[in-house]
Design a protein around this motif. Sequence first.
Motif, short mmCIF file in Angstrom:
data_model
loop_
_atom_site.label_atom_id
_atom_site.label_comp_id
_atom_site.label_asym_id
_atom_site.label_seq_id
_atom_site.Cartn_x
_atom_site.Cartn_y
_atom_site.Cartn_z
N GLY A 79 -4.42 28.59 29.74
CA GLY A 79 -3.46 28.45 30.83
C GLY A 79 -2.11 28.00 30.30
N GLU A 80 -1.05 28.40 30.96
CA GLU A 80 0.27 28.02 30.48
C GLU A 80 1.25 27.84 31.65
N GLN A 81 2.10 26.85 31.50
CA GLN A 81 3.20 26.63 32.43
C GLN A 81 4.36 27.50 31.94
N ILE A 82 4.76 28.48 32.72
CA ILE A 82 5.76 29.43 32.25
C ILE A 82 7.15 29.07 32.78
N ASP A 160 -2.10 22.08 35.85
CA ASP A 160 -3.35 21.32 35.95
C ASP A 160 -4.11 21.70 37.22
N GLU A 161 -3.38 21.81 38.31
CA GLU A 161 -4.03 22.17 39.57
C GLU A 161 -4.56 23.60 39.52
N TYR A 183 -3.86 32.85 31.99
CA TYR A 183 -3.29 32.69 33.32
C TYR A 183 -2.14 31.70 33.21
N GLY A 184 -1.29 31.70 34.22
CA GLY A 184 -0.16 30.78 34.17
C GLY A 184 0.54 30.68 35.51
N ILE A 185 1.45 29.72 35.60
CA ILE A 185 2.21 29.49 36.82
C ILE A 185 3.63 29.05 36.43
N GLY A 186 4.58 29.42 37.24
CA GLY A 186 5.96 29.03 36.99
C GLY A 186 6.87 29.49 38.11
#
Length: 363
Positions: A79-82, A160-161, A183-186
């Motif tokens: 997972g990554e914060q983009i 994290d969530e 997967y990731g979110i930003g």
Amino acid sequence: MRDMRKRMIRNITAAVLVLMLVLSSSACSSSLDMKSILSDGAADFGEGKQEQDFALLSSDEIMNRLIDEFSGSHSEPEGEQIPDDDADEILDSADPDSVIGGNGGTDDGTDENNTDESDVQETLVIASRQELKQAMHQMFDETKEVLNFRCEGNYLPDLDELTEIYLELEREDPFDVFCLGRYGIGGSPDNMTVFYEYNLETDVLKQMKEETRTLLEQAENEINIEGMSDYEIVCEVNDYLCDTIVYPEAEPYAEETHTAYSAFKNGSAVCDGYARAAKLLLNDYGIECDFVVGECIPDGGHAWNLVNLDGEWYHMDVTWNDGGAEWDENARSAYLLVTDDFMRQSRVWDESAYPASADEAYR
């Protein structure tokens, strides 16, 4: 006359003694021959064989072999914060058909090749963790790759969530949640993007998901549970999977071996394929079954199950039951309905995330 009678008695006595000596000699010879035959047969039987081939392995030896040969195949996706710019680029470059909550393809949220305004999606609004979980589940269910939404109120999810939600979905839905590589979110609160990167082509995944339901029905037709208690059903499922699945011999393992699809279709699976197949079967039989992930000691990702019987939870590791039976047929049930304490001998897992087991193995 008296002398003649004495000579006759002496002759008879001598004849009896000679006969007894002959019989005794014959018996000794037979005994020696039998001992020789047994000795020669034992030597012939053991010729060229090692003692360890006949010795029963201790439970510790079996456990160590299981760790060496039947663990390390499970790994969670990265997972990554983009950054915001990368989030925008992911949305803009996405195939519109792969997006939920946005349209992709252009900077303004519309497909430059599509002038039909009816195809433009309304902005998705998410105001809670539960709403995000529902949207992420929809992504897996429909094999989508991008989720675009606007946050409402004070809700602002982070990586994290996102990871927590993914792990929950992996436990809950073995039909749809598998083969995720990254997967990731930003993005900003007004324009958030979640992306999935699968390890297989989406068309292949869709076909596998559809066929898995049919394969599950076929497996259930082969398992006769009529008149069985829940305990007997669990044992039957364990035996069925041990009889029909083989753990691949060499790495790298094919991606589909991590799925229930390959377990049912090809009879080939690694630990998470075994565990997903077990969960699908037991859940369909009305038995509560969880999907557990952890690490074997000293290392090696692994997956297995927790099963609820009579209101208590018990561990079941079908992979190790199948693998252990290679060296000891009794080992097929060694990891069937056992306790936390027993499993701690070979692995660690986030125990706070899973129900605690019963104090004693199921009897």
